[in-house]
Design a protein around this motif. Structure first.
Motif, PDB file in Angstrom:
ATOM      1  N   GLN A 266      20.609  56.437 -67.778  1.00 22.81           N
ATOM      2  CA  GLN A 266      19.782  55.481 -68.517  1.00 22.81           C
ATOM      3  C   GLN A 266      19.129  54.516 -67.536  1.00 22.81           C
ATOM      4  OE1 GLN A 266      21.968  53.163 -71.375  1.00 22.81           O
ATOM      5  NE2 GLN A 266      20.298  51.724 -71.731  1.00 22.81           N
TER       6      GLN A 266
ATOM      7  N   LYS B  66      17.667  51.016 -67.055  1.00 18.03           N
ATOM      8  CA  LYS B  66      17.825  49.729 -67.751  1.00 18.03           C
ATOM      9  C   LYS B  66      16.641  48.787 -67.508  1.00 18.03           C
ATOM     10  CE  LYS B  66      21.633  48.702 -69.115  1.00 18.03           C
ATOM     11  NZ  LYS B  66      22.292  48.813 -70.442  1.00 18.03           N
TER      12      LYS B  66
ATOM     13  N   ASP C  77      16.814  52.634 -75.909  1.00 18.52           N
ATOM     14  CA  ASP C  77      17.215  52.861 -74.532  1.00 18.52           C
ATOM     15  C   ASP C  77      16.265  53.852 -73.873  1.00 18.52           C
ATOM     16  OD1 ASP C  77      19.432  51.229 -74.915  1.00 18.52           O
ATOM     17  OD2 ASP C  77      20.675  52.904 -75.594  1.00 18.52           O
TER      18      ASP C  77
ATOM     19  N   LEU D 227      16.447  56.920 -71.884  1.00 14.52           N
ATOM     20  CA  LEU D 227      17.388  57.963 -71.524  1.00 14.52           C
ATOM     21  C   LEU D 227      16.670  59.146 -70.881  1.00 14.52           C
ATOM     22  CD1 LEU D 227      19.514  57.984 -74.807  1.00 14.52           C
ATOM     23  CD2 LEU D 227      20.031  56.784 -72.673  1.00 14.52           C
TER      24      LEU D 227
ATOM     25  N   TYR E 177      19.647  51.337 -63.072  1.00 14.70           N
ATOM     26  CA  TYR E 177      19.979  52.440 -63.964  1.00 14.70           C
ATOM     27  C   TYR E 177      21.489  52.516 -64.158  1.00 14.70           C
ATOM     28  CZ  TYR E 177      21.348  55.133 -59.791  1.00 14.70           C
ATOM     29  OH  TYR E 177      21.966  55.559 -58.643  1.00 14.70           O
TER      30      TYR E 177
END
Length: 596
Positions: free
Chosen positions: A4, A6, A27, A29, A81
């Motif tokens: 993920q 961020k 999110d 992903l 991440y």
């Protein structure tokens, strides 16, 4: 657990001094399609330029991309991440590039460039002649050398021994770049270069060589007597398992195929890697040629060539004016997508597409997305994760009939980069929008609060019962608040409530129309035409009263803002439009009523 991303932070690139993009709800992903939406001028291309400026050991931007054209403003790109739930940070600046050690990166953008060439003739009559060209695209910076024919069926059988005919022919496996990539990515492949594993394999090979018979008889004997021993060697079992999805070989044949690859790696790992590089190059080149031919709708007179020159693989295009805009953009997009396929390696990758989709027509948009889907699926087939980031200024609704559409929540995520301020998410109006269809409030909120009505409707008790702001329970008190926020919005105040400003715009437009009507028509305006502002303005024009064009155009803002959409940050989407100078200018021209 999927990887993920961020945060992505950009500093000192083009118009951005420092901006942190936070990706949550939804999110970001891996192996999902991500739409990054922001208005023109926000800095989407600056984000793309930062990724496009990554060099092997640093972040080096062109002088034209420096923030404020000042070389002292050193650029920086940072990615935070989560890997397995553990948050990690990598950065790139003028001294280092940690990002490329984790993520391989490719950027797709416009390749159109103007070119001027002097006309031939007498010097005094020479004039520059302009044309629009498509820059050649270097698909492969360095074409790999063609390796020798080191891996043949006869050489494997001879090396195995007297019973070499038991070995299956692995020619097709050696030609499969996807399988070769998986083999070379096996964590324990390196153990085949050590003697320990061969102390287990060599006695099995010797036992097979001690047998006689046909290839089928030897294979049957091996299955009955040695397959259990072969399966007990974990490194060989991991290698054999890879062949299951690529052939119809029996289990014992898969282990004998695995043996051949293990031996090839042990004898010359470098040669096997070079063979893979060559096969990958050939497969990629073939896909590129075939794909460009498939999207070239006029091959008889538009020549798109893919050729090797000076050790590079280059895609070249005719002058842009020889093609339609849609055909040109799709061809260039596909070529850049193929370049990305060559460039992106490893387990994690980021693909940035900078507004290319924004200028394709519907058919070419669907075609482009089809090729992107195939690209991503190929990447996933290698067991890797890719983050396709599509930068766009368009409303996400444009993509609703495509793979990036709003109806495809499982594969796409929408990220609004220009987030609305907290003041635009206050409990008050946002809550009113959410409950406007409530049976107790529906007869009043739409008619008296979100539309203009001269009657000061008192719903304080109902507001209190629904946990709405009691001070807004009287409609004209509510009008007073929204016009207070509207004044702040028009002056550019950072804490302006944009939702309130949208309500004010609608009230101002309807009040302007209402004031021009005769008394009997005013009653019809407020009480008969209750479906929306468009219906009210149509009624006014039918009476011969001119409605300013801007009043209708602004309906695109307040109509969306005042109707709740589940699982979509509609507030930020509208706020980004309201920050546009042209929109703010139209809003500023509205007449603010002095009384209601």
């Amino acid at each position: 657990m999927p990887t993920q991303i961020k945060f992505i932070t950009v500093e000192n690139v083009r118009g951005i001094s420092s901006r942190k993009h936070v990706f949550e709800t939804p999110d970001m992903l891996g192996n999902k399609f991500h739409l990054l939406v922001a208005p023109n001028g926000f800095g989407k291309s600056s984000l793309a330029a930062a990724f496009d400026s990554l060099k092997p050991r640093s972040l080096k931007i062109h002088q034209s991309l420096m923030h404020k054209d000042d070389a002292a403003n050193m650029p920086k790109l940072e990615v935070v991440y989560a890997d397995g739930g553990v948050e990690k940070t990598v950065k790139a600046d003028d001294t280092c590039n940690e990002i490329s050690k984790i993520f391989s990166v490719a950027v797709i953008n416009s390749k159109l460039r103007p070119r001027a060439a002097a006309r031939t003739g007498y010097i005094q009559w020479a004039r520059p002649e302009a044309s629009l060209i498509i820059e050649p695209i270097c698909l492969v910076e360095k074409v790999p050398s063609r390796p020798g024919n080191n891996f043949t069926a006869s050489s494997f059988k001879q090396d195995f021994g007297t019973s070499g005919k038991v070995l299956p022919n692995i020619r097709d496996f050696l030609a499969n770049d996807l399988l070769l990539g998986r083999i070379l990515s096996l964590p324990d492949l390196g153990k085949f270069a050590q003697k320990k594993v061969w102390r287990l394999i060599d006695p099995i090979v010797a036992a097979i060589n001690s047998q006689t018979g046909t290839a089928a008889q030897l294979l049957d004997w091996t299955e009955q007597n040695k397959l259990v021993e072969l399966k007990a060697i974990p490194e060989l079992a991991a290698l054999a398992n890879l062949f299951e999805g690529f052939s119809q070989l029996s289990e014992v044949e898969r282990f004998l195929a695995a043996y051949q690859f293990a031996k090839a790696y042990a004898d010359d790992a470098k040669a096997l890697a070079e063979h893979h590089a060559w096969r990958s190059y050939l497969a990629g080149k073939t896909r590129c040629v075939d794909l460009l031919a498939a999207v070239n709708s006029n091959p008889s007179w538009i020549n798109v060539s893919v050729r090797e020159t000076k050790g590079q693989l280059i895609a070249e295009f005719p002058i842009a004016t020889k093609m339609s805009n849609g055909q040109r953009d799709l061809l260039v997009f596909v070529a850049q997508l193929m370049k990305a396929e060559f460039d992106l390696t490893g387990d994690l990758a980021i693909l940035v597409v900078d507004e290319v989709f924004d200028y394709l027509d519907e058919c070419n948009l669907l075609a482009a997305q089809f090729y992107v889907t195939r690209f991503v699926e190929r990447f996933k087939a290698n067991g890797a994760e890719i983050f396709p980031l599509f930068l766009t200024h368009l409303n996400p609704d444009v993509f609703k009939h495509s793979i990036l559409g709003l109806g495809k929540g499982d594969i796409r995520k929408i990220h609004l980069l220009d987030k609305a301020s907290d003041s635009s998410r206050r409990v008050g109006i946002a809550a009113m929008v959410r409950v406007r269809e409530d049976a107790a409030l529906k007869p009043f909120i739409g008619k008296h609060f979100f539309h203009y009505h001269p009657q000061n409707c008192d719903q304080v008790a109902a507001f209190k019962a629904k946990n709405l702001k009691e001070t807004w329970g009287k409609s004209h008190d509510f009008y007073t608040y929204v016009f207070f926020e509207f004044a702040k919005y028009r002056t550019g105040a950072a804490d302006a409530d944009y939702v309130a400003a949208c309500v004010a715009a609608r009230i101002a437009i309807e009040k302007h129309a209402f004031d021009q009507l005769e008394p009997t028509d005013k009653t019809r305006f407020t009480d008969e035409f209750v479906k929306g502002t468009v219906e009210k303005l149509d009624f006014v024009e039918q009476l011969g009263i001119k409605v300013p064009d801007s009043h209708r155009l602004l309906g695109l803002l307040y109509n969306d803002m005042l109707h709740h959409k589940e699982q979509f940050d509609y507030i930020s989407a509208i706020v980004s439009k309201m920050k546009n100078p042209a929109i703010r200018g139209m809003m500023s021209q509205l007449t603010v009523p002095t009384a209601f």
